[in-house]
Design a protein around this motif. Structure first.
Motif, mmCIF file in Angstrom:
data_model
loop_
_atom_site.group_PDB
_atom_site.id
_atom_site.type_symbol
_atom_site.label_atom_id
_atom_site.label_comp_id
_atom_site.label_asym_id
_atom_site.label_seq_id
_atom_site.Cartn_x
_atom_site.Cartn_y
_atom_site.Cartn_z
ATOM 1 N N GLY A 8 -36.576 32.935 4.575
ATOM 2 C CA GLY A 8 -37.222 31.711 4.169
ATOM 3 C C GLY A 8 -36.297 30.500 4.170
ATOM 4 N N LEU A 9 -36.906 29.353 3.827
ATOM 5 C CA LEU A 9 -36.189 28.077 3.788
ATOM 6 C C LEU A 9 -35.690 27.836 2.372
ATOM 7 N N HIS A 10 -34.379 27.513 2.251
ATOM 8 C CA HIS A 10 -33.747 27.271 0.967
ATOM 9 C C HIS A 10 -32.986 25.956 1.037
ATOM 10 N N HIS A 11 -32.438 25.550 -0.089
ATOM 11 C CA HIS A 11 -31.677 24.306 -0.100
ATOM 12 C C HIS A 11 -30.594 24.373 -1.163
ATOM 13 N N GLU A 12 -29.660 23.424 -1.064
ATOM 14 C CA GLU A 12 -28.685 23.164 -2.106
ATOM 15 C C GLU A 12 -28.716 21.660 -2.379
ATOM 16 N N PRO A 13 -28.641 21.257 -3.640
ATOM 17 C CA PRO A 13 -28.677 19.826 -3.962
ATOM 18 C C PRO A 13 -27.317 19.172 -3.710
ATOM 19 N N PRO A 14 -27.246 17.859 -3.702
ATOM 20 C CA PRO A 14 -25.933 17.202 -3.645
ATOM 21 C C PRO A 14 -25.117 17.555 -4.883
ATOM 22 N N GLY A 15 -23.797 17.575 -4.699
ATOM 23 C CA GLY A 15 -22.920 17.807 -5.844
ATOM 24 C C GLY A 15 -22.566 19.244 -6.080
ATOM 25 N N VAL A 16 -22.819 20.142 -5.132
ATOM 26 C CA VAL A 16 -22.369 21.527 -5.249
ATOM 27 C C VAL A 16 -21.409 21.804 -4.103
ATOM 28 N N ALA A 218 -37.539 29.241 14.768
ATOM 29 C CA ALA A 218 -37.471 30.621 15.234
ATOM 30 C C ALA A 218 -36.800 31.527 14.206
ATOM 31 N N VAL A 219 -35.762 31.051 13.545
ATOM 32 C CA VAL A 219 -35.076 31.857 12.528
ATOM 33 C C VAL A 219 -36.006 32.134 11.352
ATOM 34 N N LEU A 220 -36.795 31.140 10.972
ATOM 35 C CA LEU A 220 -37.715 31.350 9.848
ATOM 36 C C LEU A 220 -38.796 32.381 10.173
ATOM 37 N N ASP A 221 -39.040 32.612 11.457
ATOM 38 C CA ASP A 221 -40.025 33.621 11.839
ATOM 39 C C ASP A 221 -39.440 35.022 11.912
ATOM 40 N N LEU A 222 -38.119 35.162 11.759
ATOM 41 C CA LEU A 222 -37.494 36.478 11.855
ATOM 42 C C LEU A 222 -37.719 37.260 10.567
ATOM 43 N N ALA A 226 -33.126 33.154 7.458
ATOM 44 C CA ALA A 226 -33.045 32.197 6.354
ATOM 45 C C ALA A 226 -32.378 30.920 6.847
ATOM 46 N N VAL A 227 -32.786 29.808 6.249
ATOM 47 C CA VAL A 227 -32.216 28.498 6.547
ATOM 48 C C VAL A 227 -31.848 27.843 5.232
ATOM 49 N N ILE A 228 -30.629 27.283 5.147
ATOM 50 C CA ILE A 228 -30.153 26.632 3.927
ATOM 51 C C ILE A 228 -29.877 25.170 4.257
ATOM 52 N N LEU A 229 -30.659 24.277 3.664
ATOM 53 C CA LEU A 229 -30.492 22.849 3.905
ATOM 54 C C LEU A 229 -29.469 22.282 2.931
ATOM 55 N N PRO A 230 -28.542 21.435 3.414
ATOM 56 C CA PRO A 230 -27.537 20.855 2.511
ATOM 57 C C PRO A 230 -28.030 19.550 1.900
ATOM 58 N N GLY A 231 -27.751 19.361 0.621
ATOM 59 C CA GLY A 231 -27.969 18.069 -0.018
ATOM 60 C C GLY A 231 -29.405 17.612 -0.066
#
Length: 979
Positions: A8-16, A218-222, A226-231
């Motif tokens: 799945g799609l994930h994220h990290e907030p600014p400041g980490v 394509a990665v999200l369909d595997l 997983a996808v990790i978005l920054p900030g």
């Protein structure tokens, strides 16, 4: 495995710390899986720095197997063996092949650009071709552009753009961008046929490019993709978030636009994107403040409503220092102090800036404390020793070698490193002093070197061969010839006489990289074709290649002091982060000039807009500004004008200044902290009062009588009147300034040529002017200029000016031939005084006999001295007249002086007479005797005694330490020597 699913799609907030969070989240999800489970994970990141940082973060957790870490732009890692496409033409070869096509197009339309711009235009076309292939844009999109009122100019541009549009049909070679597109297509086909069972993670990408967005989908369909978005900004309200992509083309200059566009494309909301890690941001209140400050311009009305509701403003701004320096130098000094202070406290500190000039200034300031920062960007290859040598040799080829260029070449640290370097330096130093400076050889060649006997034959033969090959014409040489000839010269230069080819040029990181660039150019050169290429174009191409490479040393001098580019904000964090160079045009950078398509045309064709780059820079800023302690730094003025604050800094200060007293107080505290550091930096450049007392006095040396000069020329008498210290330095200390190394067509050279021409003309025609006198005198000046001024452009200019002077000059010369006859030319005279014992010498330009009288003339190619200056300082002609009356010139008997004049031959002709009554000449003699007697009896040699309007620097001003004192300071008598 007891951990959470990797999907799945994930994220990290600014400041980490994004890299650590990627590792921590992966470890948590793998749970108690065996160690080899980590080795089956594939992580795709956007930069090599991110890959290295993730490896370092994994190593911090202990001994471990590493996952496969690759780049989203290099997918060969994921393809089965043999399926990864290889480019059929490299980046440089493509640019050179396009240069051939552009060159042909420029010959058809010569008014579009000069031929020298062919390579640069081809480079921009190669960039456009790569962008079109990357974004999947059909070349027909260019033909469909509606240029409106610019249709005429667009039609001409389109002729060039068809070079790109027809590339596939005409050439079909697979470019690097095309190979990446093919690799992505093959990977997606492979995954559709056989999805990988092991985890695949895309981490740190903002999905700013079309291929990356395709890969993310394509990665999200595997099964384990997983996808990790920054900030990802979680503080922005949903309506404002939706507005980023509500209308095409969207708010692309906003830091969150790429994330918003990706989520909209995937049909997701931010609430659907969970955190990957579990550590919170270090300054959540500041994240909320930055989120509001960076709202799109149409939405800044939210400042009024949401600004007063911001919580913990004092906490949000407590870790911010606002540095508004008066100059870039002051900014660099304060930043260096901040970095040094952090080191003293045992904290890690980093300067983040896209301004390489600022980063080099800070590095230089840190050097005063012996701190060598870990600069991730390295330094440009063209500023390294091998890079400078390659470029200098390339720029010297195909034209006469100049003295200064040769001296630089011989003293380069990599020259003659294959032989006896110390012996070479000794010969080079002697060559510079004797041949280049003392003999004023402007264009040294093999013949001049052979006539000079100051070095062994072997060394002169080696250098003479280099000089011949450097100056050899390159007409008809193609780029391959240039590359081979250039590399041969460099190898011979590094070898020295009889040494190993190349010497130490290719040693070390910079040397190996320089050799790779030279070899790459030699391999790709045939793509330019057999057409002749000027040597300057070869140097221009080589310079562009060297400037594009960065030299990064393999060691980290100080791992706790870093200098990063803006992209590093996504990868690493530090205890103190300084965001430097926050001025518009630097951060964000000014959009590059597109010579082919304006913004509207790029939008019609579906190409990337300049706002995209601004948005990515804004995202980097938002990430970097979310650290625990940050500095926001800028210089309010550069060397030329006032600067404009970065738009993000402007937004932040504007928001804080307008939402209430608490915010205004926080902004004031930020500025006060910056002012304190600026004050400390200013103290570094301000000498203490005790040092100010050590300033040198205005010197008046008083040497013993036996060391004082007893002979001077008439021109030196003016120096004795105006600056006696110069006479002391030259005649007592025997210090003579080095002749200039950089020779050029200056007034001194022109004056010597005019003097020689007038002397030759007067010797040839002393009684009467010949027929066609103007042509004869013009020819004589041309001959003297051939010897004195080996610069064709200057010679033509001076001859043109001289031709305008000739009519008036020859009219006056004809009248002088009637009155007298040029008799003494460049005549030397000596007058011996008895009280004090002294000899006055002179070399008169010209003296004409007029019966029992003499006329004295002095040629001037510049302005003649005024009457007041002649009475006080410029006594040269008066002294010569006095010497004639006393029979000091052996070619003339003692005679009466009938006329004395300066003959100004410059932009016009003018005869300026000097008053020469007998009583004035007698007074001049006595004034001279009195002056010489005073110095013989012990008058000190005061520095700049009567400078008048002398604005130029004297040869000995630095020796007298002029500047530590000025002309208003009383002189201090300094006894020197033994009585």
């Amino acid at each position: 495995m007891n951990g959470a699913p990797i999907r799945g799609l994930h994220h990290e907030p600014p400041g980490v710390d994004f890299s650590r969070m990627v590792v921590a989240g992966l470890r948590r999800r793998l749970g108690d899986a065996p160690p080899e489970a980590l080795a089956r994970v594939t992580i795709l990141v956007n930069t090599s720095r991110m890959a290295r940082r993730i490896e370092a973060a994994l190593a911090e957790t202990g001994a471990t197997l590493l996952p496969r870490i690759g780049l989203v732009s290099d997918l060969a890692l994921l393809l089965p063996p043999g399926r990864a496409p290889q480019p059929e033409i490299g980046g440089l070869a493509l640019r050179l092949r396009l240069t051939t096509l552009v060159d042909a197009a420029l010959r058809r339309s010569p008014d579009l650009a000069p031929p020298a711009a062919a390579f640069d235009l081809a480079s921009s076309l190669a960039t456009l071709l790569g962008e079109m292939q990357e974004e999947g844009i059909d070349p027909s999109a260019l033909e469909a552009i509606d240029a409106g009122d610019l249709s005429h100019h667009w039609a001409r541009n389109l002729d060039f753009l068809r070079i790109v549009a027809d590339w596939q049909s005409r050439d079909g070679s697979l470019t690097e961008a095309g190979a990446q597109a093919v690799a992505l297509d093959r990977l997606l086909d492979h995954w559709r046929a056989a999805p990988p069972a092991d985890p695949v993670i895309v981490a740190g990408s903002t999905a700013s490019r079309t291929p990356t967005r395709r890969l993310i989908r394509a990665v999200l369909d595997l099964p384990q993709g997983a996808v990790i978005l920054p900030g990802l900004d979680g503080d922005m309200p949903d309506p404002a978030w939706a507005a980023l992509t509500a209308e095409a083309p969207g708010e692309q200059d906003h830091p969150q636009y790429r994330h918003a566009a990706l989520l909209a494309e995937l049909g997701l909301r931010r609430a659907d994107v969970p955190r990957w890690g579990d550590a919170g941001p270090v300054a959540p209140a500041r994240n909320a403040l930055l989120s509001l400050a960076l709202r799109p311009a149409p939405a800044t009305d939210a400042w009024r409503t949401e600004g007063p509701e911001l919580a913990d403003l004092a906490e949000a701004c407590a870790g911010i220092t606002l540095l508004e320096a008066p100059s870039p130098a002051a900014e660099a000094a304060a930043i260096a102090l901040g970095l040094r202070g952090a080191v003293a406290e045992g904290r890690r500190a980093a300067l983040i800036t896209p301004d390489r000039v600022l980063s080099r200034q800070v590095a230089a300031q840190l050097d005063r404390w012996g701190i060598e920062a870990d600069d991730s960007a390295g330094r440009p290859l063209n500023q390294s020793a091998p890079g400078r040598l390659l470029l200098h040799v390339a720029e010297m080829r195909g034209r006469p070698v100049e003295a200064e260029d040769l001296a630089i070449l011989l003293k380069h640290p990599l020259t003659a490193t294959g032989s006896d370097r110390l012996e070479h330096l000794a010969h080079a130093r002697r060559l510079e002093l004797e041949l280049l400076r003392r003999n004023q050889t402007a264009f040294p060649d093999a013949a001049a070197l052979a006539a000079w006997s100051g070095a062994p034959e072997a060394w002169r033969a080696w250098l003479g061969g280099l000089l011949e090959d450097l100056a050899a014409p390159t007409d008809g040489a193609d780029l391959s010839d240039h590359a081979r000839g250039h590399l041969d010269l460099v190898e011979r230069l590094g070898a020295g006489p009889g040494g190993a080819p190349g010497g130490a040029i290719w040693d070390g990181t910079a040397g190996r990289l320089a050799r790779r660039v030279a070899d790459t150019l030699a391999e790709a050169a045939p793509e330019r074709g057999p057409a002749p290429v000027p040597a300057a174009d070869h140097a221009r191409i080589l310079g562009a290649l060297l400037a594009a490479e960065e030299v990064r040393e393999s060691y980290a001098p100080r791992p706790d002091v870093m200098i990063w580019g803006a992209l590093e904000a996504r990868v690493r964090t530090a205890d103190l982060v300084i965001l430097g160079g926050l001025n518009d045009g630097t951060w964000p950078d000014s959009p590059g000039v597109d010579p082919w398509l304006n913004r509207a045309m790029r939008r019609q064709a579906g190409l990337r807009l300049s706002e995209r780059t601004v948005g990515l820079s804004a995202h980097d800023f938002q990430q970097a500004a979310a650290g625990p302690e940050i500095w926001l730094s800028r210089a309010v003025r550069d060397a030329e004008t006032d600067t404009v604050p970065s738009r993000w800094l402007n937004r932040l200060t504007g928001l804080l200044a307008g939402i209430g007293p608490e915010a205004e107080a926080a902004l004031g505290a930020m500025r006060r902290r910056g002012a304190d550091w600026l004050a400390q930096g200013a103290r570094l450049e301000t000498p203490d009062h005790r040092h100010a007392a050590d300033a040198a006095p205005r010197p008046a040396p008083n040497p013993p009588a036996r060391t004082r000069p007893t002979e001077l020329g008439v021109t030196a008498i003016e120096t004795l009147i105006r600056d006696p210290y110069a006479i002391y330095a030259r005649r007592v200390l025997r210090l003579r300034p080095l002749d200039p190394l950089r020779l050029g067509p200056d007034a001194r050279v022109r004056g010597r040529a005019v003097h020689d021409a007038m002397e030759a003309f007067s010797r040839a025609y002393p009684d009467a002017l010949p027929p066609e006198a103007d042509a004869r005198l013009h020819g004589m000046l041309a001959t003297s200029l051939e010897d004195a001024a080996p610069w064709p452009g200057a010679r033509r200019l001076w001859l043109g000016k001289f031709a305008r002077v000739l009519p008036d000059l020859l009219t006056a010369e004809a009248a002088r031939r009637i009155e007298g006859r040029p008799t003494a030319l460049e005549e030397e005279g000596r007058l011996v005084l008895t009280e004090p014992p002294f000899t006055l010498t002179a070399r008169a330009d010209r003296m004409d006999l007029r019966g029992d009288a003499v006329a004295i003339y002095d040629y001037k190619t510049g302005p003649a001295p005024s009457e007041k200056q002649q009475k006080v300082f410029a006594k040269q002609l008066l002294l010569e007249a006095m010497m004639v009356q006393r029979g000091a010139f052996p070619g003339l008997t003692q005679r009466r002086v009938d006329e004395v004049a300066y003959l100004s031959i410059g932009s016009g002709y003018k005869a300026q007479r000097v008053e020469t009554e007998d009583d004035l000449l007698e007074a001049t003699y006595h004034e001279l005797a009195d002056l010489l007697l005073r110095y013989a009896e012990g008058q000190p040699y005061i520095a700049r005694l009567a400078p008048d309007v002398m604005t130029y620097a004297g040869d000995y001003d630095h020796l007298s330490r002029f500047g530590e004192w000025d002309d208003t300071v009383s002189a201090t008598i300094i006894p020197v020597g033994r009585p």
